[in-house]
Motif scaffolding. Structure first.
Motif, PDB file in Angstrom:
ATOM      1  N   ALA A 117       7.280  -2.901  -3.029  1.00 33.98           N
ATOM      2  CA  ALA A 117       6.238  -3.424  -2.138  1.00 33.98           C
ATOM      3  C   ALA A 117       6.871  -4.458  -1.229  1.00 33.98           C
ATOM      4  CB  ALA A 117       5.105  -4.052  -2.934  1.00 33.98           C
ATOM      5  N   VAL A 166      -1.702   0.461  -3.324  1.00 39.50           N
ATOM      6  CA  VAL A 166      -0.575  -0.326  -3.806  1.00 39.50           C
ATOM      7  C   VAL A 166      -1.069  -1.252  -4.905  1.00 39.50           C
ATOM      8  CG1 VAL A 166       1.229  -1.980  -3.191  1.00 39.50           C
ATOM      9  CG2 VAL A 166       0.546  -0.218  -1.558  1.00 39.50           C
ATOM     10  N   PHE A 172       2.219   2.697  -6.547  1.00 36.26           N
ATOM     11  CA  PHE A 172       2.106   3.183  -5.170  1.00 36.26           C
ATOM     12  C   PHE A 172       1.709   4.653  -5.186  1.00 36.26           C
ATOM     13  CE2 PHE A 172       4.535   4.351  -1.065  1.00 36.26           C
ATOM     14  CZ  PHE A 172       3.397   4.152  -0.290  1.00 36.26           C
TER      15      PHE A 172
END
Length: 439
Positions: free
Chosen positions: A97, A297, A359
Motif C-alpha cells: 500500500a 485495500v 488488496f
C-alpha cells in the motif's frame, strides 16, 4: 509460503463471480530474451542475468503466464566477486500500500552454487542455468489471527498503475552471498505475471446465434442464457408536475464471466401505468448503466461484500465502461411496457479481477438513476438502483466468438458521468494516502 496445507482454506479463482503495463494476448510463444548486468565501482560488469519470456520485445518487462517455467542463466565473474559464498536465484512477490511496507506472499528460490560444496576455490567466469516454476496458488497467514490456518489463494496478477492505492509486484532476483561482515549483492528485475482465466461458455442458443449471426433469444426463449435481476423502482417527478413510479427489470447475459474485448448483452424492461413517463425514460440516452471497477485495500479486501467492514476511504471505484441501449427489435411498444436491448463492451485493456489479502479488484454492473429532460429522479444521482457482480476473463471459451448486436451508428458512451456522480478522484483518496494504508 507457496506450499499447500491440507488444513488451509482454499479460495477458487473461478468461484469469484467476478498494468501501466502492456496488454498481452494469452499463450503467446516465448519470443524475447532479456539481459541484465551488475557493475562494480569501476563500471566493470561482473554479474549477468539472462531470462527468456513471452514478451514481444526484450525492452519490455519479462512476461509469464500461469504455470510457466521461468528459465535462463546466471553468470558470475568470481575473480571480481571476492568473498562470495553462494549464488541463489529467486522469485519474490509482495503487495504494497502507498506509504506502507511491502507484505511478501511468495518466495520460490534455488541455490545455484555453494562454496561449501565446491571441491576447490573456483576462479574466472562461471555460468549456471536455472528453471523456476510459479505455483498456481499460495498460502497466506491471516494477520492478527495467528491460530487460524493459512488461507490459500490463486496467485494474483501483477498490478501497477499510476496513483493506485496499492501495488502487486513480482521480481526475479539473483543474490550473491558474501562472507561474514560483508553485504550480499543482488541483481533484480521486475517481472509481469498474468493468470489465464477463460470465460465459461454461453448457452447453446447464444452460441448458435453467434455462429449464424442471428438475433439473440431473450430470457423467455432462452432462460439458461440470462440472469433476470429482481425489479427495482424508478421514482421521480416529470416536468415538475407529478410524481411517477415505474418498475425496471434488467436481464444480463450469463454466465457472468466476460472475456476482454467482448460485449455484455443486456435487456432492460420498464413497466408502469404512466405512458408519458415510459416514453420519457425508455430512451437510450436516459439509461445509465456502467461497468465499475472496485479496488479494496485493507483487512476487508477479501470480503464477499465490498462494503462489509471497510471504511469508504479504503474503497476506490471508477467506471471502466458504459452500456449502449436501443429500442428492442421484438415488436412495437406495448401499453404499459417498453423494452430496450443493449450491450456493454469489455475493453481489451482492463486488468483481470482478483481477491487477495490486503488488496483486491472486482467488477460490478451498476444501474444509476435515469436521466432525461423533464425528469427529476427521487434518488441521488450517484446512488445505485441495482448492482451485480461480474468477472473479467483473459480469453473466451474455446470455439466461442461473441459478436456485437449494436445497430450501425451506435457508439459506446463515455464514463465521465459515473465518475463525476460518485465523486471519484483520478488521483485517489488523499485521506487514504495520508493516514490509513493497510489497516
Amino acid at each position: 509460503m507457496s506450499s499447500k496445507s491440507p488444513k488451509s482454506k482454499r479460495h477458487s479463482r473461478m468461484a469469484q463471480p467476478d498494468s501501466d503495463l502492456p496488454t498481452y494476448a494469452p499463450r503467446a510463444p516465448e519470443s524475447a530474451e532479456h539481459h541484465y548486468q551488475l557493475e562494480d565501482s569501476k563500471g566493470r560488469p561482473w554479474l549477468w542475468l539472462t531470462v527468456k519470456s513471452r514478451s514481444r520485445e526484450a525492452r519490455q518487462l519479462p512476461l509469464f503466464f500461469e504455470h510457466d517455467a521461468i528459465s535462463g542463466t546466471v553468470e558470475v565473474d568470481l575473480d571480481k566477486a571476492e568473498g562470495s559464498k553462494a549464488v541463489l536465484i529467486s522469485i519474490t512477490a509482495g503487495v504494497t500500500a502507498v506509504g506502507q511496507e511491502e507484505i511478501k506472499f511468495l518466495e520460490v528460490s534455488s541455490e545455484l552454487w555453494d562454496a561449501k560444496s565446491a571441491s576447490s576455490k573456483p576462479r574466472g567466469k562461471r555460468t549456471w542455468p536455472f528453471t523456476l516454476t510459479l505455483p498456481a496458488e499460495c498460502s497466506v497467514p491471516d494477520r492478527g489471527r495467528s491460530k487460524q490456518p493459512p488461507q490459500v489463494y490463486p496467485l494474483p496478477p501483477t498490478f501497477s498503475e499510476r496513483a493506485s492505492p496499492a501495488y502487486i509486484d513480482y521480481k526475479l532476483v539473483v543474490t550473491v552471498r558474501k562472507s561474514a561482515f560483508r553485504v550480499n549483492q543482488t541483481l533484480a528485475t521486475t517481472i509481469v505475471y498474468m493468470p489465464i482465466i477463460r470465460a465459461e461458455p454461453p448457452s447453446p442458443l447464444r452460441q448458435l446465434a453467434y455462429r449464424e449471426g442471428s438475433a439473440l433469444v431473450g430470457p423467455e426463449g432462452d432462460p439458461e442464457g440470462w440472469k433476470v435481476l429482481p425489479p427495482v423502482t424508478v421514482a421521480g417527478t416529470i416536468f415538475g408536475a407529478r410524481q411517477v413510479e415505474l418498475q425496471c427489470t434488467v436481464a444480463i447475459s450469463t454466465p457472468l464471466t466476460y472475456a476482454l474485448g467482448s460485449p455484455i448483452p443486456l435487456i432492460l424492461t420498464l413497466a408502469g401505468s404512466d405512458e408519458q413517463a415510459l416514453d420519457l425514460l425508455a430512451t437510450p440516452t436516459a439509461v445509465r448503466m456502467h461497468l465499475v471497477r472496485v479496488r479494496l485495500v485493507g483487512s476487508h479486501a477479501v470480503h464477499d461484500d465490498p462494503e462489509a467492514g471497510g471504511r469508504s476511504n479504503n474503497v476506490f471505484r471508477e467506471s471502466v465502461g458504459s452500456a449502449s441501449f436501443w429500442p428492442s427489435s421484438e415488436g412495437a411498444p406495448r401499453p404499459g411496457t417498453r423494452v430496450l436491448s443493449g450491450e456493454l463492451e469489455v475493453k481489451k485493456g482492463l486488468k483481470l479481477g482478483f481477491v487477495f489479502p490486503r488488496f483486491s479488484l472486482r467488477y460490478l454492473l451498476v444501474l444509476l438513476p435515469f436521466q432525461a429532460p423533464g425528469f427529476a429522479p427521487a434518488s441521488p444521482a450517484g446512488e445505485a438502483l441495482l448492482t451485480e457482480r461480474v468477472a473479467i476473463a483473459s480469453a473466451n471459451a474455446p470455439g466461442v466468438l461473441p459478436r456485437s448486436y449494436a445497430p450501425p451508428g451506435y457508439v459506446h458512451p463515455e464514463e465521465g458521468d459515473y465518475n463525476t456522480a460518485v465523486g471519484y478522484l483520478e488521483n485517489g483518496n488523499q485521506r487514504f494516502y495520508n493516514h490509513h494504508g493497510f489497516q
